[in-house]
Design an enzyme around this catalytic site. Sequence first.
Site, PDB file in Angstrom:
ATOM      1  N   THR A   1     -45.700 -91.479  66.676  1.00  0.00           N
ATOM      2  CA  THR A   1     -45.754 -92.454  65.790  1.00  0.00           C
ATOM      3  C   THR A   1     -46.918 -93.689  66.293  1.00  0.00           C
ATOM      4  O   THR A   1     -47.334 -94.228  65.477  1.00  0.00           O
ATOM      5  CB  THR A   1     -44.353 -93.423  66.000  1.00  0.00           C
ATOM      6  OG1 THR A   1     -43.444 -92.449  65.132  1.00  0.00           O
ATOM      7  CG2 THR A   1     -44.585 -94.467  64.935  1.00  0.00           C
TER       8      THR A   1
ATOM      9  N   GLU B   1     -40.201 -92.612  63.867  1.00  0.00           N
ATOM     10  CA  GLU B   1     -39.259 -92.317  65.055  1.00  0.00           C
ATOM     11  C   GLU B   1     -39.735 -91.286  65.792  1.00  0.00           C
ATOM     12  O   GLU B   1     -38.934 -90.480  66.350  1.00  0.00           O
ATOM     13  CB  GLU B   1     -37.728 -92.389  64.838  1.00  0.00           C
ATOM     14  CG  GLU B   1     -37.211 -93.562  64.073  1.00  0.00           C
ATOM     15  CD  GLU B   1     -35.984 -93.821  63.523  1.00  0.00           C
ATOM     16  OE1 GLU B   1     -35.221 -92.676  64.058  1.00  0.00           O
ATOM     17  OE2 GLU B   1     -35.306 -94.600  63.139  1.00  0.00           O
ATOM     18  N   CYS B   2     -41.091 -90.924  65.837  1.00  0.00           N
ATOM     19  CA  CYS B   2     -41.726 -89.679  66.433  1.00  0.00           C
ATOM     20  C   CYS B   2     -42.353 -89.893  67.563  1.00  0.00           C
ATOM     21  O   CYS B   2     -42.737 -91.227  67.933  1.00  0.00           O
ATOM     22  CB  CYS B   2     -42.600 -88.978  65.305  1.00  0.00           C
ATOM     23  SG  CYS B   2     -43.309 -87.731  66.089  1.00  0.00           S
ATOM     24  N   GLY B   3     -42.455 -89.178  68.458  1.00  0.00           N
ATOM     25  CA  GLY B   3     -43.339 -89.484  69.735  1.00  0.00           C
ATOM     26  C   GLY B   3     -44.810 -89.549  69.331  1.00  0.00           C
ATOM     27  O   GLY B   3     -45.477 -90.310  70.128  1.00  0.00           O
TER      28      GLY B   3
END
Length: 184
Positions: A67, A63-65
Amino acid sequence: MQTLFIIMTLFFGACNSQVVSNDGNTPPKTSFYDLKFTSIDEEPINFSKYKGKKLLIVNTASECGYTPQYADLEKLNEEYGDKIVILGFPANNFGGQEPGSNTEIKGFCKKNYGVTFQMFEKSSVKGDDKNVVYQWLTDKNKNGWNDQEPTWNFCKYLINENGELVKFFPSKIKPTDQQILSLL
Protein backbone atom coordinates in the site's frame (compact mmCIF):
# COMPACT_ATOMS: atom_id res chain seq x y z
CA MET A 1 -3.62 -23.82 8.51
CA GLN A 2 -4.51 -24.58 4.91
CA THR A 3 -5.71 -20.98 4.47
CA LEU A 4 -2.37 -19.70 5.78
CA PHE A 5 -0.53 -21.96 3.31
CA ILE A 6 -2.61 -20.62 0.41
CA ILE A 7 -1.99 -17.01 1.48
CA MET A 8 1.76 -17.64 1.85
CA THR A 9 1.85 -19.34 -1.55
CA LEU A 10 0.08 -16.38 -3.16
CA PHE A 11 2.37 -13.87 -1.44
CA PHE A 12 5.62 -15.57 -2.33
CA GLY A 13 4.35 -16.22 -5.83
CA ALA A 14 3.70 -12.48 -6.17
CA CYS A 15 7.18 -11.64 -4.92
CA ASN A 16 8.84 -13.98 -7.38
CA SER A 17 6.93 -12.78 -10.44
CA GLN A 18 9.00 -11.50 -13.31
CA VAL A 19 8.71 -8.48 -15.57
CA VAL A 20 7.10 -9.52 -18.86
CA SER A 21 7.26 -7.43 -22.02
CA ASN A 22 6.06 -7.30 -25.59
CA ASP A 23 8.54 -8.23 -28.30
CA GLY A 24 7.57 -5.06 -30.17
CA ASN A 25 6.21 -7.00 -33.13
CA THR A 26 2.77 -7.86 -31.80
CA PRO A 27 0.11 -5.14 -32.14
CA PRO A 28 -3.08 -5.32 -30.04
CA LYS A 29 -5.99 -7.21 -31.56
CA THR A 30 -8.55 -4.76 -30.15
CA SER A 31 -8.04 -1.14 -29.22
CA PHE A 32 -7.45 -0.10 -25.62
CA TYR A 33 -9.02 3.22 -26.58
CA ASP A 34 -12.41 1.57 -27.17
CA LEU A 35 -12.68 0.76 -23.46
CA LYS A 36 -14.78 2.66 -20.93
CA PHE A 37 -14.90 2.40 -17.16
CA THR A 38 -16.42 4.21 -14.20
CA SER A 39 -14.28 6.47 -12.03
CA ILE A 40 -14.27 6.24 -8.25
CA ASP A 41 -16.51 9.34 -8.39
CA GLU A 42 -19.06 7.38 -10.47
CA GLU A 43 -18.25 9.27 -13.69
CA PRO A 44 -17.95 7.29 -16.93
CA ILE A 45 -14.45 7.55 -18.43
CA ASN A 46 -13.91 6.87 -22.12
CA PHE A 47 -10.34 5.68 -22.58
CA SER A 48 -10.06 7.43 -25.94
CA LYS A 49 -9.18 10.50 -23.85
CA TYR A 50 -5.79 8.86 -23.19
CA LYS A 51 -4.76 8.64 -26.87
CA GLY A 52 -1.15 9.69 -27.36
CA LYS A 53 -0.21 9.22 -23.68
CA LYS A 54 1.74 6.55 -21.84
CA LEU A 55 -0.31 4.85 -19.11
CA LEU A 56 0.60 2.93 -15.98
CA ILE A 57 -2.33 0.81 -14.84
CA VAL A 58 -2.16 -0.49 -11.27
CA ASN A 59 -4.45 -2.71 -9.20
CA THR A 60 -4.49 -1.18 -5.72
CA ALA A 61 -5.53 -2.11 -2.17
CA SER A 62 -5.63 -0.14 1.09
CA GLU A 63 -4.57 -2.89 3.51
CA CYS A 64 -1.63 -4.48 1.71
CA GLY A 65 2.07 -4.53 2.48
CA TYR A 66 2.52 -2.75 -0.86
CA THR A 67 0.00 0.00 0.00
CA PRO A 68 2.84 2.54 0.59
CA GLN A 69 3.33 2.38 -3.20
CA TYR A 70 0.44 4.86 -3.34
CA ALA A 71 3.04 7.47 -2.29
CA ASP A 72 5.35 6.37 -5.12
CA LEU A 73 2.48 6.45 -7.61
CA GLU A 74 1.60 9.99 -6.52
CA LYS A 75 5.27 11.01 -6.75
CA LEU A 76 5.43 9.56 -10.28
CA ASN A 77 2.24 11.45 -11.12
CA GLU A 78 3.60 14.74 -9.77
CA GLU A 79 7.08 14.48 -11.28
CA TYR A 80 6.30 12.78 -14.60
CA GLY A 81 2.62 13.58 -15.17
CA ASP A 82 3.53 15.20 -18.46
CA LYS A 83 4.98 11.86 -19.64
CA ILE A 84 2.68 9.24 -18.08
CA VAL A 85 -0.87 8.94 -16.73
CA ILE A 86 -1.49 6.77 -13.67
CA LEU A 87 -4.75 4.80 -13.53
CA GLY A 88 -5.59 3.07 -10.23
CA PHE A 89 -8.01 0.16 -9.98
CA PRO A 90 -8.93 -0.78 -6.39
CA ALA A 91 -9.63 -4.51 -6.09
CA ASN A 92 -10.34 -6.95 -3.28
CA ASN A 93 -8.98 -10.01 -5.12
CA PHE A 94 -5.92 -10.68 -2.96
CA GLY A 95 -6.32 -11.52 0.71
CA GLY A 96 -9.41 -9.32 1.12
CA GLN A 97 -7.07 -6.32 1.39
CA GLU A 98 -9.48 -3.80 -0.16
CA PRO A 99 -12.67 -4.23 1.88
CA GLY A 100 -13.81 -0.58 1.73
CA SER A 101 -16.43 1.15 -0.39
CA ASN A 102 -15.47 3.56 -3.18
CA THR A 103 -16.03 6.49 -0.79
CA GLU A 104 -13.83 4.90 1.88
CA ILE A 105 -11.10 4.06 -0.63
CA LYS A 106 -11.08 7.58 -2.06
CA GLY A 107 -10.91 9.09 1.44
CA PHE A 108 -8.10 6.74 2.48
CA CYS A 109 -6.05 7.54 -0.63
CA LYS A 110 -6.50 11.29 -0.29
CA LYS A 111 -5.89 11.46 3.48
CA ASN A 112 -2.91 9.10 3.68
CA TYR A 113 -1.18 9.60 0.33
CA GLY A 114 -2.61 12.78 -1.23
CA VAL A 115 -3.64 10.82 -4.32
CA THR A 116 -4.61 13.04 -7.25
CA PHE A 117 -4.16 10.54 -10.10
CA GLN A 118 -7.23 8.93 -11.68
CA MET A 119 -8.81 6.22 -9.55
CA PHE A 120 -11.61 3.96 -10.74
CA GLU A 121 -14.43 2.22 -8.95
CA LYS A 122 -13.61 -0.91 -6.97
CA SER A 123 -13.85 -3.98 -9.17
CA SER A 124 -12.32 -7.37 -9.81
CA VAL A 125 -8.99 -7.59 -11.68
CA LYS A 126 -8.68 -11.37 -11.74
CA GLY A 127 -10.83 -14.39 -12.47
CA ASP A 128 -14.16 -14.81 -14.21
CA ASP A 129 -15.57 -11.49 -12.97
CA LYS A 130 -12.61 -9.25 -13.84
CA ASN A 131 -13.46 -5.84 -15.22
CA VAL A 132 -13.22 -4.95 -18.93
CA VAL A 133 -9.88 -3.18 -18.55
CA TYR A 134 -8.24 -6.22 -16.98
CA GLN A 135 -9.95 -8.49 -19.49
CA TRP A 136 -8.10 -6.52 -22.18
CA LEU A 137 -4.81 -6.41 -20.25
CA THR A 138 -4.76 -10.16 -19.62
CA ASP A 139 -6.09 -11.63 -22.85
CA LYS A 140 -3.52 -11.95 -25.63
CA ASN A 141 -6.36 -12.24 -28.14
CA LYS A 142 -7.28 -8.66 -27.19
CA ASN A 143 -3.95 -6.98 -26.35
CA GLY A 144 -1.78 -8.91 -28.83
CA TRP A 145 0.63 -10.79 -26.54
CA ASN A 146 -0.01 -10.86 -22.78
CA ASP A 147 -2.08 -13.24 -20.69
CA GLN A 148 -0.43 -12.42 -17.31
CA GLU A 149 -3.06 -11.62 -14.66
CA PRO A 150 -2.04 -9.65 -11.58
CA THR A 151 -0.29 -11.94 -9.12
CA TRP A 152 -0.98 -9.64 -6.13
CA ASN A 153 -1.94 -6.05 -5.34
CA PHE A 154 0.06 -3.28 -7.04
CA CYS A 155 0.99 -5.12 -10.22
CA LYS A 156 1.59 -2.67 -13.06
CA TYR A 157 0.87 -2.66 -16.78
CA LEU A 158 2.54 -0.12 -19.06
CA ILE A 159 0.76 1.03 -22.20
CA ASN A 160 2.60 3.13 -24.78
CA GLU A 161 1.38 6.23 -26.64
CA ASN A 162 -0.18 4.04 -29.35
CA GLY A 163 -2.39 2.17 -26.90
CA GLU A 164 -0.22 -0.94 -26.99
CA LEU A 165 0.51 -2.94 -23.86
CA VAL A 166 4.30 -3.12 -23.63
CA LYS A 167 5.22 -4.37 -20.14
CA PHE A 168 3.96 -6.10 -17.02
CA PHE A 169 5.66 -5.34 -13.70
CA PRO A 170 5.04 -7.42 -10.56
CA SER A 171 4.13 -5.85 -7.22
CA LYS A 172 7.69 -5.70 -5.94
CA ILE A 173 8.71 -3.24 -8.69
CA LYS A 174 8.03 0.22 -7.27
CA PRO A 175 6.46 2.85 -9.54
CA THR A 176 9.63 4.96 -9.21
CA ASP A 177 11.95 2.06 -10.03
CA GLN A 178 14.45 2.68 -12.83
CA GLN A 179 12.84 -0.14 -14.82
CA ILE A 180 9.74 2.05 -15.15
CA LEU A 181 11.40 5.47 -15.25
CA SER A 182 13.67 4.39 -18.11
CA LEU A 183 10.61 3.81 -20.28
CA LEU A 184 9.15 7.31 -19.84
